[in-house]
Design an enzyme around this catalytic site. Structure first.
Site, PDB file in Angstrom:
ATOM      1  CB  THR A 201      61.552  -7.045  70.861  1.00 49.93           C
ATOM      2  OG1 THR A 201      62.398  -8.097  71.279  1.00 49.93           O
ATOM      3  CG2 THR A 201      60.347  -6.952  71.766  1.00 49.93           C
ATOM      4  NE  ARG A 229      68.531 -13.413  77.147  1.00 49.94           N
ATOM      5  CZ  ARG A 229      67.840 -12.466  76.526  1.00 49.94           C
ATOM      6  NH1 ARG A 229      66.794 -12.785  75.799  1.00 49.94           N
ATOM      7  NH2 ARG A 229      68.188 -11.203  76.614  1.00 49.94           N
ATOM      8  N   GLY A 231      64.675 -13.019  78.475  1.00 48.27           N
ATOM      9  CA  GLY A 231      64.978 -11.591  78.466  1.00 48.27           C
ATOM     10  C   GLY A 231      63.938 -10.786  79.225  1.00 48.27           C
ATOM     11  CG  ASP A 232      63.582  -6.686  78.142  1.00 48.95           C
ATOM     12  OD1 ASP A 232      64.097  -7.445  77.296  1.00 48.95           O
ATOM     13  OD2 ASP A 232      63.116  -5.575  77.850  1.00 48.95           O
ATOM     14  N   GLY A 255      68.048  -7.350  76.944  1.00 47.66           N
ATOM     15  CA  GLY A 255      67.129  -7.655  78.022  1.00 47.66           C
ATOM     16  C   GLY A 255      67.727  -7.729  79.413  1.00 47.66           C
TER      17      GLY A 255
HETATM   18  N1  ASP Z   1      64.651  -7.437  74.803  1.00 48.74           N
HETATM   19  C1  ASP Z   1      64.703  -8.664  74.064  1.00 48.74           C
HETATM   20  C2  ASP Z   1      65.449  -9.693  74.862  1.00 48.74           C
HETATM   21  O1  ASP Z   1      66.405  -9.346  75.520  1.00 48.74           O
HETATM   22  C3  ASP Z   1      65.364  -8.534  72.761  1.00 48.74           C
HETATM   23  C4  ASP Z   1      64.778  -7.457  71.901  1.00 48.74           C
HETATM   24  O2  ASP Z   1      64.353  -6.420  72.385  1.00 48.74           O
HETATM   25  O3  ASP Z   1      64.729  -7.660  70.687  1.00 48.74           O
HETATM   26  O4  ASP Z   1      65.103 -10.841  74.778  1.00 48.74           O
END
Ligand code: ASP
Length: 374
Positions: A201, A229, A231-232, A255
């Site tokens: 990310t 789904r 994520g964060d 996440g």
């Molecule tokens: N935090 C991101 C997620 O869970 C993944 C990442 O940080 O690459 O979607």
């Protein structure tokens, strides 16, 4: 007698923390700016990375850092700097954001992004976007051009078109390397972490010369994600948070755990409460010593105190079983990192002359190469 002891304690504290003595001096100092970026955290092994690949990542991080720094050094806003730093990383297939995003279980690329302005805590976020080249720009348009904070999927894309964004063919985001990761995952029944070893990310946080903070994060999520789904990264408070009173944070990692801990907002809240003098002087039970300590924090927030707070939140992520990292800038211009993985693609630059990118090692290594506490 009591006051003599307190004076002695205060004198010792001032001696131990000389930055406090120069608080007034610092108030009169030149306005400062600061920026930190990340391109994901994870299991990064120097022995498994070719010099060419390492150089490519470092160049990409430097390009993003320079784009943000230039804006800040010229008096531009933290919000503009955050977007300027994220866009080249979204366009670069090395990172799991925009072009080069990981694949969903169904073989598509679904993008998430969020952005927050520390001046007024206005925020914008999108999830499940498949046709907008730079999702961070769309997140910001949600913030400025809609009455909402968070838009998803087709609705977000319809909003993008109405706002004049060009439709990007979904193939733009697809890369062979990411497709192979999905195929391996499916064939060998592996987890996202088995096939990627890192998150990828991207994010940026900045302080501008007007004292304003901003944070942004953009991602393709995790390989093989399904059932819608999220994520964060697009969740305000989990992957992104900015508040002029405390800090700006962007996260990367597993996440689900970052959402459960509410990482980005939790860090900002702990920092705000930790050195807000008002919060503490209102307590009747406050001892004189506590008062001195809290005055110190409020006048000149101490970098090691801040690092401890950030690390404590990341320790909670680890306790629950998650991993990843965060970048952060504070109102005083400290640019900090914390991660519990073996590496995090990262960089930081400040008006004090710091300018560095790094991949491996922990924050201790990064701290060592920084200028003294300011
Ligand atoms: N935090 C991101 C997620 O869970 C993944 C990442 O940080 O690459 O979607």
């Amino acid at each position: 007698m009591k006051s003599t002891i307190l004076c002695a304690v205060a004198a010792t504290l001032f001696a131990l923390f000389p930055t406090l003595a120069s608080a007034q001096e610092n108030e009169d100092a030149e306005p400062r700016w600061s920026i930190a970026i990340h391109g994901g955290a994870g299991t990064l092994d120097p022995d498994r990375m070719t010099p060419e690949r390492r150089a490519a990542y470092e160049a990409a991080l430097q390009q993003a850092l320079d784009a943000g720094s230039e804006i800040l050094a010229n008096g531009g806003s933290a919000m503009d700097a955050v977007q300027a730093a994220i866009i080249p990383m979204e366009d670069n297939p090395l990172f799991n954001a925009g072009r080069g995003a990981v694949f969903t279980w169904e073989g598509t690329n679904e993008l998430d992004a969020s952005i927050m302005d520390g001046r007024d805590r206005s925020a914008g976020a999108v999830t499940g976007v498949t046709t907008v080249r730079n999702p961070i720009l769309l997140a910001d348009r949600v913030r400025t051009g809609s009455p909402h904070v968070f838009l998803m999927g087709e609705g977000a894309e319809q909003f993008a078109v109405e706002q004049g964004f060009e439709v990007t063919p979904p193939e733009w985001f697809a890369t062979e390397a990411r497709r192979r990761s999905l195929e391996r995952m499916r064939a060998e029944a592996l987890s996202a972490l088995d096939v990627d070893h890192k998150f990828g990310t991207v994010g940026a946080v900045a302080l501008d010369m007007d004292g304003n903070l901003a944070a942004g994060t953009s991602t393709g999520g995790m390989t093989g994600k399904r059932w819608g789904r999220i994520g964060d990264a697009p969740v305000i408070g989990a992957g992104t948070y900015a508040d002029n009173r405390s800090c700006a944070v962007s996260a990367t990692g597993w996440g689900e755990y970052f959402i459960r801990v509410g990482v980005a907002q939790e860090i900002c809240t702990r920092l705000r409460i930790g050195y807000n003098r008002e919060t503490f002087t209102g307590r009747e039970a406050l001892t004189e010593l506590e008062r001195v300590l809290n005055t110190m924090r409020s006048q000149r927030p101490n970098k090691s105190f801040q690092q401890t707070v950030i690390d404590s939140v990341m320790a909670e992520v680890a306790e629950l079983g998650g991993d990843g990292g965060v970048i952060l800038v504070t109102p005083e211009g400290h640019a900090l990192f914390s991660f519990n993985t073996t590496g995090m693609y990262r960089g930081r630059a400040t008006s004090d002359g710091v300018n560095e990118v790094a991949i491996f090692g922990g924050h201790v290594e990064a701290e060592a190469s920084e200028t003294p506490d300011h």
